[in-house]
Design a protein around this motif. Structure first.
Motif, PDB file in Angstrom:
ATOM      1  N   GLU A  50       0.780  -1.218   0.009  1.00  0.00           N
ATOM      2  CA  GLU A  50       0.088   0.061   0.024  1.00  0.00           C
ATOM      3  C   GLU A  50       0.767   1.061  -0.197  1.00  0.00           C
ATOM      4  O   GLU A  50       0.310   2.328  -0.480  1.00  0.00           O
ATOM      5  CB  GLU A  50      -0.977  -0.017   1.255  1.00  0.00           C
ATOM      6  CG  GLU A  50      -1.810  -1.146   1.204  1.00  0.00           C
ATOM      7  CD  GLU A  50      -2.931  -1.350   1.988  1.00  0.00           C
ATOM      8  OE1 GLU A  50      -2.641  -0.319   3.312  1.00  0.00           O
ATOM      9  OE2 GLU A  50      -4.052  -2.053   2.303  1.00  0.00           O
TER      10      GLU A  50
ATOM     11  N   VAL B  96       0.149   0.428  -4.414  1.00  0.00           N
ATOM     12  CA  VAL B  96      -1.418   0.972  -4.605  1.00  0.00           C
ATOM     13  C   VAL B  96      -1.208   2.486  -4.668  1.00  0.00           C
ATOM     14  O   VAL B  96      -1.985   3.189  -5.488  1.00  0.00           O
ATOM     15  CB  VAL B  96      -2.026   0.273  -3.303  1.00  0.00           C
ATOM     16  CG1 VAL B  96      -3.362   0.984  -3.470  1.00  0.00           C
ATOM     17  CG2 VAL B  96      -2.011  -1.063  -3.255  1.00  0.00           C
TER      18      VAL B  96
ATOM     19  N   ALA C 102      -7.001   1.339  -8.428  1.00  0.00           N
ATOM     20  CA  ALA C 102      -7.228   1.306  -6.714  1.00  0.00           C
ATOM     21  C   ALA C 102      -8.586   0.879  -6.610  1.00  0.00           C
ATOM     22  O   ALA C 102      -8.949   0.261  -5.588  1.00  0.00           O
ATOM     23  CB  ALA C 102      -6.906   2.623  -6.235  1.00  0.00           C
TER      24      ALA C 102
END
Length: 372
Positions: free
Chosen positions: A43, A47, A55
């Motif tokens: 993350e 991401v 996402a």
């Protein structure tokens, strides 16, 4: 006029790899191929750089597809990132990557997100770079084998691959050659990487010795060794320590050459647990036996196809029943797998550990037999 300063969100540095991980057994298991990555790293470093649509898909569907590039070879793959709650799995072509790069436990993989693509790299493996940790001079080649063990069913179980060795034998004949600080490290960390050499083939493996109280486990590439050498219950393995390396040998492999004649079966093997696993059905055959007694009869074109595609479709005949099958011979480097209808053969012939399978090549067909 005041000048505005611009900064790049991610430095374009060739060696900028924010995610690094030492591969584990589950990461290199090609039967269930996926690479596990921590939630925080994914993350923070992946991401956050995805598009809004990517996402959103990951959040709503629990997975998202994207391009992934092997920076070592330039190969491009379509892969998926799958959310597992406290971690993520990289799936898709991971099994192909494991096989293609020959990945092993302990190797480091590096990852980064750049220009809408996941990049990964696995630096060239240097098995022999495990630091020397022993000082006692050993003979150049093993002249005796102080550790011997008759393999049990748990020793050859590729689903839970490890070789347990008695504590006293390991401490007397292996750890006695280690420096005190390395023995202490084994006690504290419970495992230490070591070099292991197959004395029969010369193959080198990076493995680990793991302390388990009253015994020690040899782990790492043990499942591969089981398959490559066709190990089965009742077979004896011999072990010794020499030249800062653990040597092992399994004498009298599970195939033998026979004299020519009506009963000419140049390949004979005692079936192992992996050979009769109907969940992942394949018969493992030693590389040298296949080359000497099967591939020698093939055309040059067929051998080249096997080398380039790593598999070739062949006809196979059950000599006991006369049944014909279309199967595949898969090249795995130092061994071969016979796949296709092997699961059906296991069930119909009720194969079990220890049964002997005999194989030969005859008039463009692989012939096999399992005597009653």
């Amino acid at each position: 006029m005041k000048r505005t300063a611009y900064y790049s969100a991610a430095p374009q540095v060739q060696d900028h790899w924010p995610i690094k991980k030492a591969l584990t057994l589950s990461d290199v298991d090609i039967t269930h191929p996926f690479l596990t990555l921590s939630r925080q790293q994914v993350e923070t470093h992946i991401v956050v750089y995805m598009t809004f649509e990517q996402a959103k898909l990951l959040r709503e569907d629990g997975q998202v597809s994207f391009n992934a590039q092997d920076d070592d070879t330039g190969d491009l793959y379509v892969m998926k990132l799958k959310w597992r709650g406290s971690y993520y799995n990289l799936i898709g072509k991971w099994g192909k990557v494991v096989r293609g790069k020959g990945l092993d436990v302990g190797q480091e993989i590096k990852l980064r997100w750049l220009n809408g693509c996941l990049h990964f790299s696995v630096p060239q493996r240097q098995v022999v770079l495990v630091p020397p940790i022993r000082t006692v001079t050993a003979p150049l080649v093993p002249d005796h084998w102080p550790l011997t063990k008759v393999l049990t069913s748990s020793d050859v179980d590729t689903n839970h691959p490890f070789l347990p060795l008695p504590r006293k034998a390991v401490e007397d004949h292996i750890l006695a050659h280690w420096m005190p600080q390395e023995r202490e490290r084994l006690r504290k960390e419970e495992q230490v990487p070591i070099n292991a050499r197959d004395y029969d083939t010369g193959d080198m493996h990076l493995m680990k010795l793991k302390w388990r109280g009253n015994y020690y486990n040899l782990i790492g590439r043990w499942a591969n060794i089981i398959r490559q050498k066709g190990l089965g219950v009742g077979k004896e393995i011999r072990i010794c320590w020499a030249n800062n390396c653990l040597y092992f040998s399994v004498p009298n492999d599970h195939y033998i050459a026979t004299a020519s004649g009506h009963d000419n079966w140049p390949i004979k093997k005692a079936l192992t647990l992996s050979d009769i696993d109907t969940n992942h059905p394949f018969l493992t055959l030693p590389g040298k036996a296949v080359k000497d007694h099967i591939l020698i009869y093939w055309t040059q074109q067929a051998r080249e196809q096997l080398s380039s595609d790593h598999q070739v479709t062949i006809n196979a005949r059950d000599d006991d029943s006369g049944d014909l099958y279309v199967m595949k011979l898969k090249w795995r480097g130092s061994y071969y797998n016979l796949v296709g209808k092997w699961g059906k053969i296991i069930r119909e012939k009720r194969l079990h550990v220890g049964r002997e399978v005999r194989v030969r090549w005859d008039h463009g067909c692989l012939v096999f037999s399992v005597p009653q």
